[in-house]
Design a protein around this motif. Structure first.
Motif, mmCIF file in Angstrom:
data_model
loop_
_atom_site.group_PDB
_atom_site.id
_atom_site.type_symbol
_atom_site.label_atom_id
_atom_site.label_comp_id
_atom_site.label_asym_id
_atom_site.label_seq_id
_atom_site.Cartn_x
_atom_site.Cartn_y
_atom_site.Cartn_z
ATOM 1 N N ALA A 13 33.352 -58.139 -93.304
ATOM 2 C CA ALA A 13 32.979 -56.925 -94.039
ATOM 3 C C ALA A 13 33.437 -55.738 -93.129
ATOM 4 C CB ALA A 13 31.611 -56.917 -94.208
ATOM 5 N N ALA A 14 33.174 -55.906 -91.862
ATOM 6 C CA ALA A 14 33.567 -54.640 -90.824
ATOM 7 C C ALA A 14 35.173 -54.588 -90.928
ATOM 8 C CB ALA A 14 33.094 -55.022 -89.508
ATOM 9 N N ARG A 15 35.744 -55.868 -91.045
ATOM 10 C CA ARG A 15 37.322 -55.775 -90.700
ATOM 11 C C ARG A 15 37.863 -55.234 -91.776
ATOM 12 N NH1 ARG A 15 40.060 -55.995 -86.615
ATOM 13 N NH2 ARG A 15 40.795 -54.138 -87.348
ATOM 14 N N SER A 16 37.350 -55.298 -93.018
ATOM 15 C CA SER A 16 38.010 -54.899 -94.356
ATOM 16 C C SER A 16 37.488 -53.396 -94.391
ATOM 17 C CB SER A 16 37.261 -55.682 -95.395
ATOM 18 O OG SER A 16 37.555 -54.903 -96.917
ATOM 19 N N ALA A 17 36.518 -52.965 -93.930
ATOM 20 C CA ALA A 17 36.095 -51.685 -94.061
ATOM 21 C C ALA A 17 36.978 -50.861 -93.212
ATOM 22 C CB ALA A 17 34.625 -51.327 -93.756
ATOM 23 N N ILE A 36 38.205 -46.275 -94.920
ATOM 24 C CA ILE A 36 36.744 -45.817 -95.612
ATOM 25 C C ILE A 36 36.139 -45.005 -94.635
ATOM 26 C CG2 ILE A 36 36.970 -47.486 -97.705
ATOM 27 C CD1 ILE A 36 34.327 -48.600 -96.384
ATOM 28 N N TRP A 37 36.165 -45.167 -93.474
ATOM 29 C CA TRP A 37 35.566 -44.518 -92.238
ATOM 30 C C TRP A 37 36.425 -44.117 -91.009
ATOM 31 C CZ3 TRP A 37 30.954 -42.090 -91.883
ATOM 32 C CH2 TRP A 37 30.691 -41.776 -90.494
ATOM 33 N N SER A 38 37.367 -45.243 -90.782
ATOM 34 C CA SER A 38 38.208 -44.779 -89.541
ATOM 35 C C SER A 38 39.254 -43.716 -89.795
ATOM 36 C CB SER A 38 39.123 -46.166 -89.269
ATOM 37 O OG SER A 38 39.993 -46.499 -90.404
ATOM 38 N N ARG A 39 39.579 -43.354 -91.114
ATOM 39 C CA ARG A 39 40.433 -42.470 -91.666
ATOM 40 C C ARG A 39 40.078 -41.130 -92.201
ATOM 41 N NH1 ARG A 39 43.881 -47.143 -92.735
ATOM 42 N NH2 ARG A 39 43.810 -46.900 -94.986
ATOM 43 N N LEU A 59 30.622 -45.225 -83.930
ATOM 44 C CA LEU A 59 30.910 -44.737 -85.274
ATOM 45 C C LEU A 59 31.584 -43.230 -85.402
ATOM 46 C CD1 LEU A 59 27.353 -45.301 -87.132
ATOM 47 C CD2 LEU A 59 29.641 -46.657 -87.474
ATOM 48 N N ALA A 60 31.154 -42.505 -84.140
ATOM 49 C CA ALA A 60 32.087 -41.184 -84.109
ATOM 50 C C ALA A 60 33.648 -41.411 -83.915
ATOM 51 C CB ALA A 60 31.384 -40.610 -83.025
ATOM 52 N N ALA A 61 33.948 -42.375 -83.189
ATOM 53 C CA ALA A 61 35.208 -42.689 -82.893
ATOM 54 C C ALA A 61 36.031 -43.271 -84.301
ATOM 55 C CB ALA A 61 35.187 -43.660 -81.748
ATOM 56 N N GLY A 62 35.260 -43.685 -85.146
ATOM 57 C CA GLY A 62 35.670 -44.164 -86.392
ATOM 58 C C GLY A 62 35.771 -45.553 -86.446
ATOM 59 N N CYS A 63 35.101 -46.520 -85.629
ATOM 60 C CA CYS A 63 35.189 -47.869 -85.638
ATOM 61 C C CYS A 63 34.115 -48.256 -86.633
ATOM 62 C CB CYS A 63 34.580 -48.494 -84.228
ATOM 63 S SG CYS A 63 35.508 -48.008 -82.801
ATOM 64 N N THR A 64 34.269 -49.669 -87.157
ATOM 65 C CA THR A 64 33.264 -50.306 -87.793
ATOM 66 C C THR A 64 32.615 -51.213 -86.920
ATOM 67 O OG1 THR A 64 34.841 -51.969 -88.804
ATOM 68 C CG2 THR A 64 34.452 -49.975 -90.012
ATOM 69 N N ALA A 122 29.516 -48.765 -97.222
ATOM 70 C CA ALA A 122 29.297 -50.176 -97.184
ATOM 71 C C ALA A 122 30.372 -50.866 -96.254
ATOM 72 C CB ALA A 122 29.457 -50.902 -98.353
ATOM 73 N N GLY A 123 29.650 -51.700 -95.375
ATOM 74 C CA GLY A 123 30.692 -52.483 -94.514
ATOM 75 C C GLY A 123 31.052 -51.993 -93.057
ATOM 76 N N VAL A 124 30.691 -50.475 -92.941
ATOM 77 C CA VAL A 124 30.768 -49.747 -91.682
ATOM 78 C C VAL A 124 29.701 -50.145 -90.625
ATOM 79 C CG1 VAL A 124 30.883 -47.423 -90.513
ATOM 80 C CG2 VAL A 124 32.045 -47.879 -92.865
ATOM 81 N N CYS A 125 28.654 -50.485 -90.913
ATOM 82 C CA CYS A 125 27.641 -51.101 -90.195
ATOM 83 C C CYS A 125 26.976 -52.159 -90.542
ATOM 84 C CB CYS A 125 26.724 -50.017 -89.477
ATOM 85 S SG CYS A 125 25.406 -50.629 -88.331
ATOM 86 N N ASN A 126 27.084 -53.404 -89.932
ATOM 87 C CA ASN A 126 26.591 -54.547 -90.535
ATOM 88 C C ASN A 126 25.663 -55.229 -89.462
ATOM 89 O OD1 ASN A 126 28.540 -55.184 -92.853
ATOM 90 N ND2 ASN A 126 29.768 -54.276 -91.179
ATOM 91 N N ILE A 127 24.637 -55.955 -89.970
ATOM 92 C CA ILE A 127 23.460 -56.368 -88.822
ATOM 93 C C ILE A 127 23.360 -57.594 -89.285
ATOM 94 C CG2 ILE A 127 21.191 -56.053 -88.108
ATOM 95 C CD1 ILE A 127 21.230 -53.027 -89.058
#
Length: 507
Positions: free
Chosen positions: A63-67, A72-75, A180-185, A212-217
């Motif tokens: 999920a993190a890789r796909s996001a 959806i977050w990094s760009r 997250l600020a850097a754009g990572c998942t 969804a998918g940006v932070c997974n626990i």
């Protein structure tokens, strides 16, 4: 024990056991198996959490890789990322009491310190948001009239975040908002002993609008969850806080894919007490430094190096203050020292003290486990051990409890030698009114942080991390933010006619 200050059990009504679930691709996921956490202070089950395995870890990483790859977050713009982080900060402050109570029940730390940890974390999120908005690279306009060079910073990718039990919410907030600020998942695995505050953070992230998918626990144990997070080819970076022994294992595991590893590990942190210091303030800081968070703190000032001319009087001050520190029920607002995290760790702390006594050390106060009516035996007395030599385990190894080792010195050179005679290099401190002594110590001490005439002050702007076996990389501050970024050079020809052809076509 009669001369200690003890807070007995309160009449606080404990909340129902918290039900923890995985957060994978924006959805809460139960599992066929669960694990329980028994409160170290109250000896009742305070959380039941889904037990993650390979399937849940694989799904979370996917999920993190796909996001990340979808952008959806990094760009998206840094402004939009910062807006979400600021919402999280507001939500943290709204939920301080709920999160702090659960953290106290799982960890055994005093509720006042849990509130400070949770509430203070909001500032880390706000500072990370500011870094998202102000991050930039460089341009080089001096490479020739037809060339332009641009250096840009890009998110490193998918980050595995593995956090410890002693500051579960704070240490998560030293890592997660900056990633997250850097754009990572990310994929997060909290300690199995304190999982619930991380799940509560997941709730806040969803409420704040994190995609969804940006932070997974994933909840569970180091095997297989942490191991897979450290070795998986789709993970670009691992950031871990915990013991040096486990940090070494993570480094070895991650080497197979050459992923980046950032580590914040153990410490054996000294405070040097010069004879010209403000001894009242120094004694108070030493007492705080060894008992804060039940002594279960990587920054604990677990050894002091005191000038021999003042050693006896200074130790007497610390012992007198130790008798006034309130040990007991962590749900009592006035408690300053709570329970040890596990019975096994309590026994380990005691073994360090008993071995030191056998080697010739002297116990000035404490030196044994502490049983409190209505709470049980998982406490340890405030302990000060003098006549310690540098070769004793209690002076060299991380005890991780409310135990202070006392060494003495004659000269500043000797104090600096003792300071650096350690496998660790997380933090160090000096107390003196001589600015020259403070500066010399600060420059020569092998530590990631050096405090002068204070202890354990920290700010989101200032990087944190250690040298030697205390870790690698930095957290918080601009340097901590940069850990989650890759640098890319863009080399652009802007002139079309000036380059001499490498191959000349023959007629």
């Amino acid at each position: 024990m009669k001369d200690l200050t003890i807070n007995a059990a309160t009449a606080f009504d404990l909340p129902p056991a918290f039900a923890g679930r995985h957060l994978i691709d924006g959805a809460w996921v139960d599992g066929p198996e669960t694990f329980e956490r028994v409160s170290p202070s109250h000896d009742v089950v305070v959380s039941r959490s889904a037990l993650g395995g390979e399937a849940e870890s694989e799904a979370a990483i996917a999920a993190a890789r796909s996001a990340f790859d979808a952008g959806i977050w990094s760009r998206i713009s840094a402004r939009d990322r910062a807006a979400v982080l600021l919402k999280v900060a507001d939500l943290i402050e709204t939920n301080v009491d709920r999160i702090a109570v659960q953290e106290t029940l799982e960890s055994g730390k005093p509720i006042s310190q849990a509130r400070g940890e949770v509430g203070g974390a909001a500032d880390l999120w706000r500072y990370a948001a500011s870094l998202a908005r102000t991050s930039h690279g460089d341009s080089h306009n001096s490479l020739g009239e037809d060339m332009l060079g641009v250096v840009v910073k890009e998110p490193i990718g998918v980050v595995s975040i593995i956090t410890p039990w002693n500051f579960p919410f704070w240490i998560l907030s030293q890592k997660l908002p900056f990633a997250l600020a850097a754009g990572c998942t990310v994929v997060v695995k909290p300690s199995e002993m304190t999982p619930s505050s991380t799940v509560m953070m997941g709730e806040l992230l969803i409420e704040a609008g994190l995609p969804a998918g940006v932070c997974n626990i994933v909840l569970g144990y180091g095997q297989p969850v942490g191991s897979l997070m450290s070795t998986h080819k789709d993970v670009d970076m691992v950031t871990f806080t915990g013991s040096t022994a486990v940090g070494k294992l993570i480094t070895q595991a991650a080497s197979g894919t050459l992923k980046k590893v950032a580590l914040e590990l153990g410490g054996k942190n000294p405070q040097v007490i010069m004879p010209d210091a403000d001894l009242e303030q120094a004694a108070d800081a030493v007492t705080f430094g060894v008992y804060f968070n039940v002594g279960q703190c990587c920054n604990s000032s677990s050894r002091i190096i005191v000038h021999e001319d003042i050693a006896e009087a200074f130790v007497a001050r610390v012992v007198a203050l130790s008798r006034q520190v309130r040990f007991g029920d962590p749900l009592d607002d006035s408690t300053q020292v709570g329970a040890i995290v596990t019975a096994e760790h309590n026994a380990k702390i005691n073994s360090y003290v008993q071995d030191a006594i056998k080697a010739g050390a002297k116990v000035e106060i404490g030196g044994a486990p502490l049983s409190i009516d209505g709470l049980g035996p998982q406490f340890y007395q405030p302990t000060v051990v003098s006549n310690v030599s540098p070769d004793m385990a209690i002076a060299r190894e991380e005890v991780f409890g409310p135990v202070l080792s006392v060494l003495t010195f004659k000269t500043l050179d000797e104090a600096i030698t003792l300071t650096n005679d350690s496998d660790y290099g997380l933090s160090a401190g000096i107390w003196s009114n001589d600015i020259h002594a403070c500066l010399e110590f600060s420059r020569r001490a092998h530590a990631g942080t050096v405090w002068t005439n204070t202890w354990m002050d920290g700010y989101p702007e200032l990087a944190f991390g250690g040298v030697k076996q205390s870790g690698q990389g930095r957290e918080i501050g601009k340097y901590g933010f940069d850990e989650f970024l890759e640098v890319k050079s863009l080399v652009m020809r802007v002139g079309r006619d000036s380059r001499t052809p490498w191959v000349t076509m023959s007629a």
